[in-house]
Enzyme design. Structure first.
Site, mmCIF file in Angstrom:
data_model
loop_
_atom_site.group_PDB
_atom_site.id
_atom_site.type_symbol
_atom_site.label_atom_id
_atom_site.label_comp_id
_atom_site.label_asym_id
_atom_site.label_seq_id
_atom_site.Cartn_x
_atom_site.Cartn_y
_atom_site.Cartn_z
ATOM 1 N N GLU A 54 24.335 -11.755 -54.372
ATOM 2 C CA GLU A 54 24.457 -10.707 -55.401
ATOM 3 C C GLU A 54 23.096 -10.382 -55.999
ATOM 4 O O GLU A 54 22.752 -9.209 -56.198
ATOM 5 C CB GLU A 54 25.400 -11.174 -56.528
ATOM 6 C CG GLU A 54 26.844 -11.417 -56.090
ATOM 7 C CD GLU A 54 27.093 -12.835 -55.590
ATOM 8 O OE1 GLU A 54 26.170 -13.452 -55.003
ATOM 9 O OE2 GLU A 54 28.207 -13.330 -55.777
ATOM 10 N N ALA A 155 30.789 -30.539 -22.055
ATOM 11 C CA ALA A 155 30.427 -29.764 -20.861
ATOM 12 C C ALA A 155 30.983 -30.517 -19.665
ATOM 13 O O ALA A 155 30.760 -31.721 -19.514
ATOM 14 C CB ALA A 155 28.912 -29.629 -20.755
ATOM 15 N N ALA A 163 29.918 -36.285 -15.811
ATOM 16 C CA ALA A 163 28.737 -36.911 -15.211
ATOM 17 C C ALA A 163 29.180 -37.613 -13.927
ATOM 18 O O ALA A 163 30.380 -37.836 -13.722
ATOM 19 C CB ALA A 163 28.123 -37.942 -16.157
ATOM 20 N N MET A 164 28.212 -37.969 -13.091
ATOM 21 C CA MET A 164 28.526 -38.775 -11.911
ATOM 22 C C MET A 164 28.758 -40.217 -12.381
ATOM 23 O O MET A 164 28.429 -40.582 -13.503
ATOM 24 C CB MET A 164 27.380 -38.733 -10.891
ATOM 25 C CG MET A 164 26.938 -37.331 -10.500
ATOM 26 S SD MET A 164 28.318 -36.249 -10.049
ATOM 27 C CE MET A 164 28.779 -36.951 -8.473
ATOM 28 N N ALA A 165 29.308 -41.044 -11.490
ATOM 29 C CA ALA A 165 29.574 -42.442 -11.862
ATOM 30 C C ALA A 165 28.285 -43.131 -12.315
ATOM 31 O O ALA A 165 28.286 -43.978 -13.208
ATOM 32 C CB ALA A 165 30.204 -43.184 -10.689
ATOM 33 N N THR A 197 24.793 -42.115 -25.123
ATOM 34 C CA THR A 197 24.084 -40.867 -24.821
ATOM 35 C C THR A 197 22.596 -41.007 -25.132
ATOM 36 O O THR A 197 21.744 -40.547 -24.372
ATOM 37 C CB THR A 197 24.716 -39.700 -25.632
ATOM 38 O OG1 THR A 197 26.087 -39.584 -25.247
ATOM 39 C CG2 THR A 197 24.007 -38.385 -25.370
ATOM 40 N N LEU A 205 18.742 -33.281 -29.598
ATOM 41 C CA LEU A 205 19.848 -32.660 -30.342
ATOM 42 C C LEU A 205 19.329 -31.797 -31.497
ATOM 43 O O LEU A 205 19.829 -31.856 -32.620
ATOM 44 C CB LEU A 205 20.844 -33.716 -30.837
ATOM 45 C CG LEU A 205 21.498 -34.569 -29.737
ATOM 46 C CD1 LEU A 205 22.457 -35.596 -30.342
ATOM 47 C CD2 LEU A 205 22.238 -33.696 -28.721
HETATM 48 C C1 AOF Z 1 27.642 -16.597 -55.048
HETATM 49 N N1 AOF Z 1 26.825 -16.002 -54.147
HETATM 50 O O1 AOF Z 1 25.540 -16.021 -52.314
HETATM 51 C C2 AOF Z 1 26.704 -17.997 -52.860
HETATM 52 C C3 AOF Z 1 27.595 -18.604 -53.787
HETATM 53 O O2 AOF Z 1 23.384 -24.351 -56.583
HETATM 54 P P1 AOF Z 1 23.544 -22.866 -56.543
HETATM 55 O O3 AOF Z 1 23.163 -22.187 -57.820
HETATM 56 O O4 AOF Z 1 22.840 -22.251 -55.349
HETATM 57 O O5 AOF Z 1 25.117 -22.555 -56.406
HETATM 58 C C4 AOF Z 1 25.826 -22.982 -55.280
HETATM 59 C C5 AOF Z 1 27.284 -22.569 -55.424
HETATM 60 O O6 AOF Z 1 27.397 -21.165 -55.522
HETATM 61 C C6 AOF Z 1 28.118 -22.953 -54.204
HETATM 62 O O7 AOF Z 1 28.634 -24.250 -54.323
HETATM 63 C C7 AOF Z 1 29.224 -21.912 -54.237
HETATM 64 O O8 AOF Z 1 30.230 -22.260 -55.158
HETATM 65 C C8 AOF Z 1 28.505 -20.685 -54.750
HETATM 66 N N2 AOF Z 1 27.988 -19.910 -53.631
HETATM 67 N N3 AOF Z 1 28.048 -17.862 -54.835
HETATM 68 O O9 AOF Z 1 27.982 -16.005 -56.061
HETATM 69 C C9 AOF Z 1 26.321 -16.625 -53.086
HETATM 70 N N4 AOF Z 1 26.205 -18.670 -51.795
HETATM 71 ZN ZN ZN Z 2 26.083 -16.972 -57.175
#
Ligand code: AOF
Ligand code: ZN
Length: 356
Positions: A54, A155, A163-165, A197, A205
């Site tokens: 936001e 996979a 995998a082979m034996a 592995t 990884l």
């Molecule tokens: C939103 N917009 O883009 C996201 C949200 O520790 P903070 O301040 O970054 O908050 C993390 C929390 O915010 C997360 O656990 C979740 O509840 C919310 N995520 N909220 O308004 C966002 N990523």
């Molecule tokens: Zn937020």
């Protein structure tokens, strides 16, 4: 109206998709600000500690947000975490209407973000839009089930051999399938494997495909080795970067600094990973560890890359367990079959879907 709302939520979802390889442990959220059917601002979640979707969208709108409608894939947060609440940012910017696709399952939000905006005079609507649910299945799982979302990847050949034996296994699937596994890793907060592995393949990884870096920076998953006897060689490639060794209580010491006692249960691995805020977990291992997970009842998805090759009956199986009667067979629910290069990717739901 709902159709217009869903169209803009789809644009917000495109934004949310841009954040998935960097947002964890936060959910990846997308936001678009709309005035008179024109998109005037776009944003998605920054890596933890950075601005939420936001706030990015409001900044992108450059002072034009007053009176606009905000379309958000997840309910705006209303508490101080690492960053201030988005509800305040939306109010300060003068946004008139907020359309939310998914309620934030975080215990400090759960509808309170929407109510807070409403109390301040903003028109708020929850328009359930199912396509957004997949992106944050891991975050939702951790908040509502107290454990990460778990995927097992295997996979195998057409005849189900991995995998082979002798253990020889590089490479059964083609380069396209291996590139696709890079995506699974990039989506994961942790990757679990076994000592077998590590000793046989000395795997890293890690995520190495540029498609999944953000400004050249990779978010590497925590690698977890089920290593009861702490036999991981000190020069194993998996020890480069963040790696957790899980061992039993009679194991000798190890020079590695991140080791933890483990009782052999999948549930305790998931408890540990929940503590470390892992949203999605990938299991990339041999038959023993794959069996441990598949028989735990704690796996959500199985992904099989099936190569057009036959390895024969002496090859290694996908899972180590024996099943005697058809009645005990493990039922799976095929969700997708896709051709990946010369291989076939089969995606199965192992447990019922999470409640939305
Ligand atoms: C939103 N917009 O883009 C996201 C949200 O520790 P903070 O301040 O970054 O908050 C993390 C929390 O915010 C997360 O656990 C979740 O509840 C919310 N995520 N909220 O308004 C966002 N990523
Ligand atoms: Zn937020």
């Amino acid at each position: 109206m709902i159709e217009v709302d869903c169209a803009f939520l789809a644009v917000a979802l495109e934004q949310a998709r841009k954040g998935i390889y960097g947002a964890s442990p936060n959910p990846s959220v997308g936001c678009v600000l709309v005035r008179g059917n024109e998109v005037i601002g776009r944003g998605f979640t920054s890596p933890a500690g950075g601005p939420h979707a936001e706030v990015c969208a409001i900044r992108d709108a450059g002072g034009r947000a007053r009176g606009a409608t905000a379309y958000v894939t997840l309910e705006p947060c209303c508490f101080y975490g690492r960053t201030p609440p988005c509800t305040e940012a939306l109010l300060d910017a003068g946004v008139a209407r907020v359309v939310v696709a998914e309620i934030d399952p975080h215990p400090d939000v759960r509808g309170e973000g929407m109510r807070m905006l409403e109390r301040a005079g903003v028109e708020v609507e929850h328009v359930p839009f199912d396509p957004v649910l997949q992106i944050n299945r891991g975050f939702r799982s951790r908040q509502t089930r107290g454990r990460p979302w778990v995927r097992v990847k295997i996979a195998a050949s057409l005849d189900g051999r991995t995998a082979m034996a002798s253990g020889e296994s590089q490479w059964i699937t083609g380069p396209e399938a291996r590139a696709d596994v890079q995506r699974l890793r990039a989506e994961s907060c942790a990757i679990v494997t076994g000592i077998g592995t590590v000793l046989a393949d000395d795997p890293q990884l890690t995520v190495r495909d540029e498609r999944f870096s953000r400004d050249g920076v990779f978010r590497q998953p925590l690698r977890v080795v089920l290593d009861r006897g702490l036999r991981t060689p000190t020069d194993a490639r998996i020890l480069d970067g963040e790696c957790l060794l899980l061992h039993s209580d009679d194991a000798a010491g190890h020079s590695h600094d991140d080791t933890c006692l483990w009782d052999g249960e999948v549930r305790s691995i998931l408890d540990l990973l929940t503590e470390r805020e892992a949203n999605e977990v990938l299991v990339e291992a041999g038959a023993t560890v794959a069996q441990l997970f598949m028989s735990s009842g704690l796996v959500d998805e199985l992904v099989v890359y099936q190569a057009p090759v036959i390895l024969g009956a002496s090859g290694r199986p996908m899972l180590s367990g024996c099943i005697d009667t058809l009645a005990e067979a493990h039922p799976l629910d095929l969700r997708e079959a896709a051709r990946i290069g010369e291989d076939t990717r089969l995606t199965f739901a192992v447990r019922p879907d999470l409640p939305a």
